[in-house]
Design a protein around this motif. Structure first.
Motif, PDB file in Angstrom:
ATOM      1  N   GLY A  88       0.814  -1.211   0.000  1.00 47.77           N
ATOM      2  CA  GLY A  88       0.000   0.000   0.000  1.00 47.77           C
ATOM      3  C   GLY A  88       0.843   1.254   0.000  1.00 47.77           C
ATOM      4  O   GLY A  88       0.512   2.242  -0.671  1.00 47.77           O
ATOM      5  N   TRP A  89       1.960   1.214   0.768  1.00 53.30           N
ATOM      6  CA  TRP A  89       2.840   2.392   0.795  1.00 53.30           C
ATOM      7  C   TRP A  89       3.401   2.660  -0.597  1.00 53.30           C
ATOM      8  O   TRP A  89       3.437   3.807  -1.057  1.00 53.30           O
ATOM      9  CB  TRP A  89       3.979   2.176   1.794  1.00 53.30           C
ATOM     10  CG  TRP A  89       4.777   3.433   2.035  1.00 53.30           C
ATOM     11  CD1 TRP A  89       4.588   4.375   2.993  1.00 53.30           C
ATOM     12  CD2 TRP A  89       5.905   3.884   1.243  1.00 53.30           C
ATOM     13  NE1 TRP A  89       5.518   5.378   2.876  1.00 53.30           N
ATOM     14  CE2 TRP A  89       6.338   5.116   1.807  1.00 53.30           C
ATOM     15  CE3 TRP A  89       6.575   3.374   0.135  1.00 53.30           C
ATOM     16  CZ2 TRP A  89       7.405   5.838   1.299  1.00 53.30           C
ATOM     17  CZ3 TRP A  89       7.648   4.105  -0.385  1.00 53.30           C
ATOM     18  CH2 TRP A  89       8.056   5.310   0.204  1.00 53.30           C
ATOM     19  N   TRP A  90       3.833   1.603  -1.285  1.00 48.74           N
ATOM     20  CA  TRP A  90       4.381   1.796  -2.618  1.00 48.74           C
ATOM     21  C   TRP A  90       3.311   2.233  -3.615  1.00 48.74           C
ATOM     22  O   TRP A  90       3.572   3.048  -4.504  1.00 48.74           O
ATOM     23  CB  TRP A  90       5.068   0.514  -3.093  1.00 48.74           C
ATOM     24  CG  TRP A  90       6.428   0.348  -2.486  1.00 48.74           C
ATOM     25  CD1 TRP A  90       6.820  -0.549  -1.540  1.00 48.74           C
ATOM     26  CD2 TRP A  90       7.586   1.139  -2.779  1.00 48.74           C
ATOM     27  NE1 TRP A  90       8.134  -0.375  -1.207  1.00 48.74           N
ATOM     28  CE2 TRP A  90       8.645   0.655  -1.959  1.00 48.74           C
ATOM     29  CE3 TRP A  90       7.844   2.200  -3.643  1.00 48.74           C
ATOM     30  CZ2 TRP A  90       9.926   1.204  -1.988  1.00 48.74           C
ATOM     31  CZ3 TRP A  90       9.125   2.750  -3.672  1.00 48.74           C
ATOM     32  CH2 TRP A  90      10.137   2.252  -2.859  1.00 48.74           C
ATOM     33  N   LEU A  91       2.105   1.715  -3.463  1.00 47.11           N
ATOM     34  CA  LEU A  91       1.012   2.158  -4.330  1.00 47.11           C
ATOM     35  C   LEU A  91       0.734   3.646  -4.108  1.00 47.11           C
ATOM     36  O   LEU A  91       0.491   4.393  -5.063  1.00 47.11           O
ATOM     37  CB  LEU A  91      -0.251   1.338  -4.052  1.00 47.11           C
ATOM     38  CG  LEU A  91      -0.239  -0.106  -4.557  1.00 47.11           C
ATOM     39  CD1 LEU A  91      -1.469  -0.855  -4.026  1.00 47.11           C
ATOM     40  CD2 LEU A  91      -0.186  -0.167  -6.077  1.00 47.11           C
ATOM     41  N   GLY A  92       0.758   4.078  -2.848  1.00 44.53           N
ATOM     42  CA  GLY A  92       0.580   5.498  -2.557  1.00 44.53           C
ATOM     43  C   GLY A  92       1.675   6.341  -3.174  1.00 44.53           C
ATOM     44  O   GLY A  92       1.421   7.448  -3.679  1.00 44.53           O
ATOM     45  N   THR A  93       2.898   5.826  -3.169  1.00 40.53           N
ATOM     46  CA  THR A  93       4.010   6.553  -3.774  1.00 40.53           C
ATOM     47  C   THR A  93       3.836   6.647  -5.284  1.00 40.53           C
ATOM     48  O   THR A  93       4.107   7.700  -5.893  1.00 40.53           O
ATOM     49  CB  THR A  93       5.339   5.857  -3.439  1.00 40.53           C
ATOM     50  OG1 THR A  93       5.478   5.789  -2.002  1.00 40.53           O
ATOM     51  CG2 THR A  93       6.523   6.618  -4.018  1.00 40.53           C
TER      52      THR A  93
END
Length: 326
Positions: A85-90
């Protein structure tokens, strides 16, 4: 705001250090871009498609800023798939940045950023924007799927976030309908916001929505901002529960949010249907008014039914279950 409300909101919102940083940076950048656009509106008298040339950067700065802030709040709520999720947000943050660079860059050139294939460079900018929007949409969908498997702690807030994300994804997808509009009668134009007429006709101030025909941007706007409206409704209901005994019933709040979500989804579909029929938002016909009346009555009846029952008393102010954000 009393201490009970403050306690609820503090428990429902991540601490500032836990918001998704890249998305926060994009939101801050949008504040700067929006300020620049305001200066441009005052100092630059150029127009594009019958609108002040800096109106689009201002609109997109506000919309992207709100979207980035919302996602910066939602991504840290994930329990399953937190790293993904963090990478998707990035990815979302990077794609939003690219989109805004194209919009502002084309304004400086005095060229349309959307649907413009007049030159190879213009076509490349439009293709870049289209690709970034697609990647952003897919990343948004990924976050929504993870959120569908995440319980926020408060059922009403969980439901508001899930429905807000679902409707928001649909609102984003309306952009693809714009790209599919038939503009074969125009040279080097690949899509349109309007239905039943060319872009650039009579329109509402600032937003630029058509006053004489259908405009797909309305459903796009309404749908996207479900991501803010429905979670904020859930948060507001939860904060009011410390003073109103009936709202202390989590089930009641959850039912109210569900009805509001269904009504909001109906509104999004209504304005989309209206636009696809080539009808202006401010000049609705009898069919549209009838459908709107049915939607209002159905939503009102649903809220009355949702409010029946429940209403568990509050033992003490602030005694409700906090929303766990971990």
């Amino acid at each position: 705001m009393d201490t009970g409300q403050q306690h609820y909101l503090k428990s429902a919102l991540p601490s500032p250090g836990r918001f998704h940083r890249p998305l926060l940076y994009v939101a801050g950048l949008m504040a700067l871009t929006g300020a620049m656009a305001v200066v441009g509106l005052i100092a630059d008298d150029r127009t594009l498609t019958n609108m002040p040339i800096w109106a689009k950067p201002l609109k997109f700065s506000i919309s992207i800023g709100l979207y980035a802030l919302t996602m910066a709040y939602l991504v840290p709520l994930l329990r399953k798939g937190r790293k993904a999720g963090w990478w998707l947000g990035t990815v979302i943050a990077v794609m939003l940045f690219i989109e805004m660079v194209v919009i502002v860059g084309q304004v400086f050139r005095g060229r349309p950023s959307h649907f413009n294939e007049a030159t190879p460079f213009d076509a490349a900018m439009w293709a870049t924007m289209g690709a970034s929007i697609t990647v952003m949409w897919l990343a948004n969908l990924g976050v929504a799927i993870f959120l569908a498997w995440t319980s926020i702690g408060d059922r009403a807030l969980t439901r508001g976030i899930r429905w807000g994300m679902g409707i928001g994804i649909g609102g984003l997808a309306v952009g693809y309908l714009m790209a599919r509009q038939d503009t074969s009668h125009l040279e080097n134009v690949a899509g349109a916001h309007s239905v039943g007429l060319d872009d650039g006709g009579p329109s509402m101030p600032l937003v630029g929505w058509s006053t004489v025909g259908g405009d797909l941007r309305i459903a796009h706007f309404v749908g996207i901002h479900a991501m803010q409206v429905l979670p904020l409704l859930a948060l507001w209901l939860g904060s009011r529960a410390v003073k109103r005994a009936r709202l202390a019933d989590e089930g009641l709040r959850s039912r109210v949010v569900l009805v509001a979500a269904l009504g909001y989804a109906g509104l999004t579909l209504l304005v989309l249907w209206q636009a696809l029929r080539g009808e202006s938002l401010i000049h609705p016909g009898a069919t549209t008014l009838t459908a709107a009346g049915v939607l209002v009555l159905a939503t009102g009846a649903g809220l009355l039914l949702a409010a029946r029952g429940g209403g568990k008393p509050v033992a003490a102010e602030g005694s409700q279950q906090p929303v766990e954000v971990a």
